[in-house]
Design an enzyme around this catalytic site. Structure first.
Site, PDB file in Angstrom:
ATOM      1  N   ASP A  19       0.646  -1.408   0.362  1.00 27.72           N
ATOM      2  CA  ASP A  19      -0.082   0.302  -0.410  1.00 27.72           C
ATOM      3  C   ASP A  19       0.775   1.089   0.028  1.00 27.72           C
ATOM      4  O   ASP A  19       2.370   0.806   0.231  1.00 27.72           O
ATOM      5  CB  ASP A  19      -0.667   0.017   1.569  1.00 27.72           C
ATOM      6  N   ARG A  55       0.164   9.554  -9.902  1.00 25.65           N
ATOM      7  CA  ARG A  55      -0.037   8.453  -9.150  1.00 25.65           C
ATOM      8  C   ARG A  55       0.964   7.212  -9.721  1.00 25.65           C
ATOM      9  O   ARG A  55       1.349   6.390  -9.255  1.00 25.65           O
ATOM     10  CB  ARG A  55      -1.379   8.101  -8.618  1.00 25.65           C
ATOM     11  N   HIS A 103       3.137   3.613  -8.864  1.00 26.46           N
ATOM     12  CA  HIS A 103       2.702   2.309  -9.932  1.00 26.46           C
ATOM     13  C   HIS A 103       4.084   1.319  -9.799  1.00 26.46           C
ATOM     14  O   HIS A 103       4.722   0.473  -9.036  1.00 26.46           O
ATOM     15  CB  HIS A 103       1.252   1.636  -9.950  1.00 26.46           C
ATOM     16  N   TRP A 110     -11.380  -2.345  -9.466  1.00 31.41           N
ATOM     17  CA  TRP A 110     -11.920  -2.670 -10.070  1.00 31.41           C
ATOM     18  C   TRP A 110     -12.310  -0.765 -10.189  1.00 31.41           C
ATOM     19  O   TRP A 110     -13.027   0.121 -11.387  1.00 31.41           O
ATOM     20  CB  TRP A 110     -12.807  -3.249 -11.053  1.00 31.41           C
ATOM     21  N   LEU A 170      12.079 -20.364  -4.246  1.00 25.56           N
ATOM     22  CA  LEU A 170      11.173 -20.018  -4.134  1.00 25.56           C
ATOM     23  C   LEU A 170       9.945 -19.573  -3.889  1.00 25.56           C
ATOM     24  O   LEU A 170       9.494 -19.702  -5.828  1.00 25.56           O
ATOM     25  CB  LEU A 170      11.150 -18.005  -3.628  1.00 25.56           C
ATOM     26  N   GLU A 198       0.279 -14.170  11.841  1.00 27.37           N
ATOM     27  CA  GLU A 198       0.564 -12.695  12.684  1.00 27.37           C
ATOM     28  C   GLU A 198       1.136 -11.692  11.371  1.00 27.37           C
ATOM     29  O   GLU A 198       0.722 -11.545  10.153  1.00 27.37           O
ATOM     30  CB  GLU A 198       2.474 -12.850  13.098  1.00 27.37           C
TER      31      GLU A 198
END
Ligand code: FPP
Length: 256
Positions: free
Chosen positions: A36, A49, A53, A85, A147, A219
């Protein structure tokens, strides 16, 4: 007194499986991240913005490398929710283009680094180009043994549970055979352990429809830092906090 046996409808908590190192510190097996603050990161720099991203996307590979260094075998990144969306169309389109370009560009690196790519979410609302990029990376990394990187895209926890229930019904499974284990087999995460640690950046304290079923005993760690600035040092803080948590899974701690 002996412990009561778990009933067949219990959720198998054993899917949560942090590793204990030789120094006694416990390291998560699965770290899931709610990235975030891309927009705030950009706004604070006077940038559009979308630049947030872009930088946030670049940060995914940095943090993926750091998780690898810590020996963490499963990582999940929340890239786009079923609710995202509702953002302005230009922003959604720009995010989709960034994701498509990034998956295409990073696929050879994922192959080379032995990363196994997993996709969590719906695919029917994605552009054909993004769907193709995902199909390609899934195919090219499916036998990798390093991974496991899950990307949650057009993902919602409630949506995931709903699609599982619909599929169980359409498979004609008799109600008495439906238990926690069966339902889990119908989730996007059927072959991924539940997250031990969920990290959210940019100071928020919400799950926002992320891994709703899987997070019951995760957690939770909230970092003040916006996602593009969440670096190795911030990750180390989250892992340190995790290693100090006492996890009881609803039971009592062993007697000293
Ligand atoms: C959060 O910041 C970001 C998103 C909701 C979506 C975009 C995520 C990426 C582009 C990362 C790409 C991921 C991968 C796996 C390649 P925000 O826009 O909610 O920030 P704000 O709360 O400050 O506005």
């Amino acid at each position: 007194m002996s412990k009561p046996a778990l009933s067949s409808t219990s959720i198998p908590i054993s899917r949560v499986c942090a590793q204990v190192q030789t120094n006694g510190h416990s390291v998560p097996t699965h770290v899931a991240i709610i990235m975030d603050g891309n927009g705030r990161w950009a706004r604070r720099r006077g940038l559009p913005r979308i630049e947030g991203h872009r930088e946030g996307t670049r940060n995914v590979s940095r943090i993926l490398d750091a998780l690898g260094k810590h020996g963490i075998p499963y990582a999940t990144f929340f890239a786009f929710s079923t609710e995202n969306w509702n953002r302005p169309r230009v922003e959604v389109q720009a995010i989709m283009t960034i994701l498509e370009e990034t998956i295409d560009k990073e696929t050879p690196t994922l192959v080379e680094k032995n990363v196994c790519f997993r996709y969590l979410g719906r695919t029917d609302r994605l552009t054909p180009q993004l769907r193709n990029a995902i199909t390609r990376v899934l195919e090219l990394t499916k036998n990798n043994t390093g991974l496991t990187l899950s990307v949650a895209l057009d993902y919602g926890g409630r949506d995931e549970i709903l699609q599982a229930v619909r599929q169980i019904a359409s498979d004609g499974v008799p109600p008495e055979q439906i238990d926690g284990e069966l339902l889990q087999r119908y989730l996007y995460t059927h072959d991924v352990p539940d997250p031990d640690l969920i990290v959210r950046t940019a100071g928020e304290h919400r799950l926002s429809n992320f891994l709703v079923w899987q997070s019951v005993y995760s957690e939770y760690y909230s970092s003040q830092v916006c996602w593009p600035d969440f670096d190795e040092a911030e990750l180390a803080k989250a892992l340190r906090a995790f290693s100090q948590r006492k996890r009881r899974f609803g039971a009592l701690p062993p007697e000293e």
